[in-house]
Write a protein that holds these residues in place. Structure first.
Motif, short mmCIF file in Angstrom:
data_model
loop_
_atom_site.label_atom_id
_atom_site.label_comp_id
_atom_site.label_asym_id
_atom_site.label_seq_id
_atom_site.Cartn_x
_atom_site.Cartn_y
_atom_site.Cartn_z
N ILE A 1 0.87 -1.17 0.00
CA ILE A 1 0.00 0.00 0.00
C ILE A 1 0.91 1.22 0.00
N ALA A 2 0.80 2.06 -1.03
CA ALA A 2 1.60 3.29 -1.11
C ALA A 2 0.69 4.46 -0.80
N ALA A 3 0.88 5.05 0.36
CA ALA A 3 -0.12 5.98 0.89
C ALA A 3 0.28 7.44 0.71
N HIS A 4 -0.65 8.19 0.13
CA HIS A 4 -0.61 9.66 0.21
C HIS A 4 -1.23 10.00 1.56
N VAL A 5 -0.42 10.50 2.47
CA VAL A 5 -0.84 10.65 3.87
C VAL A 5 -1.31 12.09 4.08
N GLU A 6 -2.63 12.25 4.20
CA GLU A 6 -3.17 13.60 4.34
C GLU A 6 -4.57 13.55 4.93
N ALA A 7 -4.73 14.07 6.12
CA ALA A 7 -6.05 14.18 6.73
C ALA A 7 -6.71 15.45 6.21
N GLU A 8 -7.65 15.29 5.30
CA GLU A 8 -8.22 16.44 4.59
C GLU A 8 -8.92 17.42 5.52
N GLU A 9 -9.51 16.93 6.61
CA GLU A 9 -10.23 17.84 7.51
C GLU A 9 -9.28 18.76 8.27
N LEU A 10 -7.97 18.44 8.25
CA LEU A 10 -6.99 19.31 8.90
C LEU A 10 -6.32 20.28 7.92
N VAL A 11 -6.51 20.05 6.62
CA VAL A 11 -5.90 20.94 5.62
C VAL A 11 -6.62 22.28 5.57
N GLN A 12 -7.96 22.23 5.53
CA GLN A 12 -8.81 23.42 5.60
C GLN A 12 -8.40 24.50 4.59
N GLY A 13 -8.21 24.09 3.36
CA GLY A 13 -7.93 25.05 2.31
C GLY A 13 -6.52 25.60 2.28
N GLY A 14 -5.61 25.00 3.02
CA GLY A 14 -4.23 25.47 3.04
C GLY A 14 -3.55 25.27 1.70
N VAL A 15 -2.59 26.13 1.42
CA VAL A 15 -1.90 26.05 0.13
C VAL A 15 -0.39 25.92 0.26
N ILE A 16 0.19 26.40 1.36
CA ILE A 16 1.60 26.17 1.66
C ILE A 16 1.70 25.81 3.14
N LEU A 47 2.95 36.03 3.68
CA LEU A 47 2.24 36.20 2.42
C LEU A 47 0.73 36.20 2.60
N ASN A 48 0.28 36.09 3.86
CA ASN A 48 -1.16 36.09 4.17
C ASN A 48 -1.90 35.00 3.39
N LEU A 49 -1.35 33.77 3.49
CA LEU A 49 -1.93 32.63 2.80
C LEU A 49 -2.34 31.57 3.82
N PRO A 50 -3.40 30.80 3.56
CA PRO A 50 -3.80 29.73 4.46
C PRO A 50 -2.75 28.61 4.46
N GLY A 51 -2.46 28.09 5.64
CA GLY A 51 -1.37 27.11 5.78
C GLY A 51 -1.87 25.69 5.99
N ILE A 52 -1.02 24.74 5.59
CA ILE A 52 -1.27 23.31 5.81
C ILE A 52 -0.42 22.87 7.00
N PRO A 53 -1.03 22.49 8.12
CA PRO A 53 -0.24 22.12 9.29
C PRO A 53 0.42 20.76 9.13
N GLU A 54 1.51 20.54 9.86
CA GLU A 54 2.17 19.25 9.80
C GLU A 54 1.27 18.13 10.32
N THR A 55 0.30 18.46 11.15
CA THR A 55 -0.60 17.42 11.66
C THR A 55 -1.48 16.81 10.57
N ALA A 56 -1.66 17.51 9.45
CA ALA A 56 -2.38 16.90 8.34
C ALA A 56 -1.64 15.66 7.84
N GLU A 57 -0.33 15.67 7.99
CA GLU A 57 0.49 14.50 7.63
C GLU A 57 0.60 13.52 8.78
N THR A 58 0.96 14.01 9.95
CA THR A 58 1.31 13.12 11.04
C THR A 58 0.10 12.42 11.67
N ALA A 59 -1.05 13.09 11.70
CA ALA A 59 -2.23 12.45 12.31
C ALA A 59 -2.64 11.21 11.53
N GLN A 60 -2.66 11.33 10.20
CA GLN A 60 -3.05 10.15 9.41
C GLN A 60 -1.93 9.11 9.38
#
Length: 433
Positions: free
Chosen positions: A174-189, A198-211
């Motif tokens: 199983i080759a997993a793209h590890v990303e909890a979408e509910e933690l991304v919340q529209g983040g882009v960087i 840059l006043n941009l929505p962020g993707i937290p590291e927990t989107a990766e680590t939680a899943q």
């Protein structure tokens, strides 16, 4: 066609040595000094580096369904231009290869239209959602390399558990793209200093680590070979390190861009710096490098993700995620890792050849040996060049590395004894004997 490659450098016991290499009927027929052969094409390599072909477990060929970005033909030629003789193609195409018929048809096209070996991933679930599982046994029989929903994570723990149980039964990863979408919340960087600046929505590291935490627990329970795609955070590296220590059957890959860039490289609203997972902090980048050195991270894979100019000119908030990588990976890594003495050339080849072959049991050549299939790459390690979009074989050129001066230009790529990429520098060097 048979070839005598003269005066090449090959790695012997970790050291570069000048040797000749004879290719006959698609295989290496001899390796030695001052070889002579008749009825062959002779190529004077002038001390260029010869290595077993590079192996990339993670590319996006976009075909079928998104051929404005890439095709089987252009994507495989881009891989050949980068010295890769095998690529693993992700299944986020349209239609997705979620049953045996669609997978078989896609593999047949790849064999007919590709110039390098292509392994095709099947999806984990039907239509690449998080609901209904595919028929793992039928897809293995149809030729699946492994199973992945890359492009999105499997959001349901129950679905992932059942998928792991099924994959374990058929003995494929199983080759997993590890990303909890509910933690991304529209983040882009990455959710960090640059996002705030840059006043941009962020993707937290927990989107990766939680899943990842969920998946490692499930992998331990099932015994499946669990492979994490494009690890990007220090915390994920440490979690995988600990999981390996207690016997979880986990492997992982890292991309060249996550090794070489951090969020600090993003200075303006440039969509070529937008990828998923995003560029993280300098602390994360250093942890990825250390993870390579200590064996926590098993291999390097490009996550070659082509997009059109229009898709990447929309700025960081609206641009598509992903950058191309097939044609720049070796030169960037050789320049920034080997020439700076971070690692040896032998280590780099291990991460780009021996390790991916080993962890996915690919059965491809891991060394230059008499009788082995002639899947080779030849690189000029001496002369610098600039990364130029006009030189790309891919249909796309979405990368932040354009214009960078690097070493390690691909001169030639050979698959099963056939030249599938040849740089201008070598065209004039080929003579009839």
């Amino acid at each position: 066609m048979n070839y005598l490659l003269k005066n090449g450098q090959i790695l012997l016991s970790g050291e570069l040595r000048i040797r000749d290499l004879l290719i006959v009927a698609g295989r290496i027929a001899a390796i030695g000094k001052n070889l002579v052969a008749s009825g062959v094409k002779t190529v004077d390599l002038q001390h260029a580096f010869i290595t077993p072909g590079l192996v990339d477990l993670h590319v996006h060929l976009r075909d079928p369904g998104m051929t404005a970005e890439e095709t089987i033909a252009t994507g495989s030629l881009a891989a050949a231009h980068g010295g890769f003789t095998f690529v693993g193609a992700m299944p986020n195409v349209l239609p997705v290869p979620d049953n045996a018929e669609k997978l078989s048809q896609l593999i047949q096209r790849q064999q007919a239209e590709g110039v390098v070996h292509i392994g095709q991933y099947a999806t984990i679930t039907q239509k690449r959602t998080s609901q209904y599982l595919v028929d793992f046994a039928q897809l293995k029989q149809a030729g699946a390399l492994a199973f992945s929903n890359d492009g999105s994570g499997v959001q349901s723990a129950r679905t992932m558990l059942q998928a792991m149980q099924a994959a374990q039964t058929v003995n494929l990863p199983i080759a997993a793209h590890v990303e909890a979408e509910e933690l991304v919340q529209g983040g882009v960087i990455n959710a960090g200093v640059t996002a705030k600046t840059l006043n941009l929505p962020g993707i937290p590291e927990t989107a990766e680590t939680a899943q990842l935490a969920r998946d490692l627990v499930l992998a331990q329970a099932t015994g499946v070979h669990y492979h994490m795609c494009h690890v990007s955070t220090a915390a994920a590296v440490q979690m995988i390190r600990c999981a390996k220590q207690v016997g979880v059957n986990v492997t992982c890959e890292v991309t060249p861009h996550h090794l070489l860039l951090s969020e600090q490289a993003i200075c303006n609203d440039d969509g070529n710096f937008k990828m998923n997972p995003p560029l993280r902090t300098e602390h994360d980048r250093q942890a990825l490098l250390q993870g390579l050195l200590d064996g926590t991270i098993d291999c390097i894979a490009t996550d070659h993700a082509p997009h059109t100019i229009e898709e990447k000119q929309l700025g960081l908030k609206k641009a598509a995620f992903g950058i191309v990588g097939s044609e720049t990976a070796f030169s960037l890594l050789y320049t920034h890792l080997v020439k700076t003495n971070f690692c040896t050339l032998a280590q780099l080849i291990e991460w780009l050849n021996q390790q991916p072959i080993k962890i996915f049991s690919l059965g491809l050549p891991t060394e230059l040996a008499v009788g082995a299939p002639a899947d080779l790459a030849i690189f000029d390690l001496t002369h610098p060049f600039k990364i130029n979009a006009a030189d790309f074989c891919s249909k796309s050129a979405n990368t932040p590395f354009l214009g960078e001066k690097v070493y390690g230009k691909t001169l030639c790529t050979i698959v099963a004894g056939k030249i599938v990429y040849l740089a201008d520098e070598l065209k004039a060097a080929i003579t009839d004997e």
